[in-house]
Write a protein that holds these residues in place. Structure first.
Motif, short mmCIF file in Angstrom:
data_model
loop_
_atom_site.label_atom_id
_atom_site.label_comp_id
_atom_site.label_asym_id
_atom_site.label_seq_id
_atom_site.Cartn_x
_atom_site.Cartn_y
_atom_site.Cartn_z
N ARG A 329 0.81 -1.14 0.00
CA ARG A 329 0.08 -0.08 0.00
C ARG A 329 0.95 1.21 -0.01
O ARG A 329 0.66 2.20 -0.58
CB ARG A 329 -0.93 -0.06 1.13
N ALA A 330 1.88 1.36 0.80
CA ALA A 330 2.69 2.53 0.98
C ALA A 330 3.39 2.91 -0.46
O ALA A 330 3.54 3.84 -0.85
CB ALA A 330 3.78 2.34 2.02
N ALA A 331 4.18 1.66 -1.08
CA ALA A 331 4.76 1.85 -2.11
C ALA A 331 3.96 2.20 -3.50
O ALA A 331 4.34 3.17 -4.18
CB ALA A 331 5.39 0.24 -2.35
N LEU A 332 2.94 1.62 -3.59
CA LEU A 332 1.97 1.99 -4.71
C LEU A 332 1.43 3.70 -4.56
O LEU A 332 1.33 4.30 -5.59
CB LEU A 332 0.68 1.08 -4.63
N GLY A 333 1.27 4.06 -3.43
CA GLY A 333 0.69 5.36 -3.39
C GLY A 333 1.83 6.24 -3.75
O GLY A 333 1.49 7.31 -4.58
N LEU A 334 3.17 6.12 -3.33
CA LEU A 334 4.08 6.98 -3.89
C LEU A 334 4.27 6.78 -5.43
O LEU A 334 4.49 7.85 -6.20
CB LEU A 334 5.43 6.63 -3.06
N ILE A 335 4.46 5.62 -5.82
CA ILE A 335 4.87 5.38 -7.18
C ILE A 335 3.73 5.80 -8.22
O ILE A 335 4.14 6.42 -9.11
CB ILE A 335 5.00 3.85 -7.45
N LEU A 336 2.59 5.72 -7.85
CA LEU A 336 1.35 6.17 -8.83
C LEU A 336 1.72 8.10 -8.93
O LEU A 336 1.46 8.37 -10.05
CB LEU A 336 0.12 5.97 -8.32
#
Length: 452
Positions: A329-336
């Protein structure tokens, strides 16, 4: 020991967001600093306003990427073995794994340097070098490979070993010390007002910086002797089946994955080279820009590996699963968010490195293609990190083969034929969509099997 109590607390009892932050944030920061020093090479060489010099750094990149095959074989392999042994309280295996990983990495680095020095002519041809870029590429490789392979590899492998016992901050400080020094030395060695070594100066700065990073790790381990499980004592070097098989079971698939990455990058550069130095320079700049979010995702997956390995080996499956879910969840929020910025303002990012109009046009179109694959790449990296952490080497290898052999390399050939040059930027997104879907399926099956 007090240090051991803190590590057990971190692995077993600390809240998952806090444990992930303590392990992953330093790893992500060190990954970003590594990207920054790669960008510094591109930035300062780009200030020379000579696409040939910038193309030389791009053409040499597959050789430096090949270092990661050695890093993963002995770094990922031995660190995964160490963390799982820590979870079982098997401290003898922890020490033996670190010694084997270190000395194998040292031998491989020296062999790498020798092979590339003896076979430089065929190597340059394989990289797609032509008469215009040959001298600059050879000068860059002289420092980064002929002299610099061993310190570059040991720098990363030592960071993996230190991180495996929970000392993520020290691992990151060691890596970042070399990267920051590289950024300081780059303009001095590259620019005409300094030593004026051009692309060769970027390579020399990298070589010296990696030597300093290795020195940091050696001093750290010497000061912490008796309080660390990382062992460089040659007397602990053993080639027993248990340790070697455990290291190779994870390390060999990870190494093959990076060798396939080298193959893909070499093919990409060869396709791009047919369109001239401006296109090659633009592709190199775009790849470096794309590395920022990519290395955030990679840093997160590497950072949580000790936590996943430890809890897998100790049988704390809810904590292991919670770690993976929180990280996703943390990674996808930033990468998007980063992907959206790249897609909306590509010329602004490419223009930070070179104002050449042709390079700007090429780079903006390349970046819009590459950024589409970043969210899917994030999911794939996280899944492969979990496979490596729990010893699922075959699954990690299957993903590597699927990514390059079955998906990305054929996509490069097909898309370049259908949409000359610009189609190359969409091969990675096409592959990562399929891989992300496969990653979700395999992770769900893993957790069901463990819970059953």
């Amino acid at each position: 020991m007090q240090a051991d109590d803190r590590k057990i607390q971190l692995f077993e009892r600390a809240p998952i967001p806090l444990a992930v932050a303590k392990l992953a944030v330093p790893t992500i920061l060190s990954s970003l600093v590594m990207v920054l020093y790669n960008l510094a090479d591109t930035y300062f060489v780009g200030m020379l306003a000579d696409p040939v010099e910038n193309a030389a750094v791009t053409l040499a990149a597959p050789v430096l990427l090949a270092f990661n095959a050695v890093n993963n074989l002995f770094g990922v392999g031995s660190s995964s073995m160490m963390s799982r042994a820590l979870g079982r309280r098997d401290y003898d295996t922890v020490s033996a794994s670190s010694a084997l990983g270190f000395y194998c990495a040292l031998a491989a680095g020296l062999a790498f340097s020798l092979a590339c020095t003896v076979g430089q002519g065929p190597l340059l041809e394989l990289l797609g070098v032509d008469g215009a870029t040959r001298q600059a590429t050879a000068q860059y490789l002289y420092w980064t490979v002929n002299w610099g392979a061993a310190p570059a590899i040991l720098n990363v492998v030592l960071a993996y070993l230190v991180r495996a016992e929970g000392s993520a901050l020290h691992a990151s400080v060691g890596t970042m010390s070399g990267c920051l020094l590289n950024i300081v030395l780059d303009p001095i060695f590259i620019m005409p007002w300094g030593l004026g070594m051009r692309a060769g100066g970027a390579g020399c700065a990298t070589f010296l910086s990696n030597c300093v990073a290795c020195l940091y790790f050696f001093l750290l381990l010497w000061r912490r002797r008796g309080r660390t499980y990382v062992c460089l004592d040659p007397r602990r070097l053993r080639l027993g089946r248990k340790v070697a098989a455990g290291m190779c079971g994870v390390g060999v698939p990870a190494s093959i994955q990076n060798l396939l990455n080298v193959t893909g990058m070499t093919l990409l550069n060869n396709f791009t080279a047919a369109y001239g130095a401006d296109a090659v320079a633009a592709m190199g700049i775009t790849q470096k820009i794309n590395m920022v979010p990519m290395y955030i995702a990679l840093g997160l997956s590497q950072g949580i590996m000790p936590l996943v390995s430890y809890n897998y080996a100790s049988g704390n499956l809810p904590r292991m699963k919670g770690t993976v879910q929180f990280s996703r969840r943390a990674a996808l929020g930033l990468i998007l968010s980063v992907s959206a910025l790249y897609f909306l303002f590509p010329r602004a990012f490419v223009g930070l490195f070179m104002e050449n109009p042709a390079v700007l046009d090429y780079g903006a179109r390349f970046l819009r293609g590459f950024c589409l694959g970043l969210p899917f790449l994030c999911v794939d990296f996280l899944a492969v990190g979990v496979f490596q952490a729990v010893g699922m080497g075959r699954e990690a290898l299957a993903f590597a083969l699927l990514r390059k052999i079955l998906l990305e390399i054929p996509a490069l050939c097909i898309l370049n034929r259908l949409f000359p040059l610009y189609g190359l930027a969409y091969a990675q997104p096409a592959a990562e969509v399929v891989l992300a879907a496969a990653a979700v399926v395999v992770l769900r099956r893993l957790f069901r099997r463990l819970e059953g």
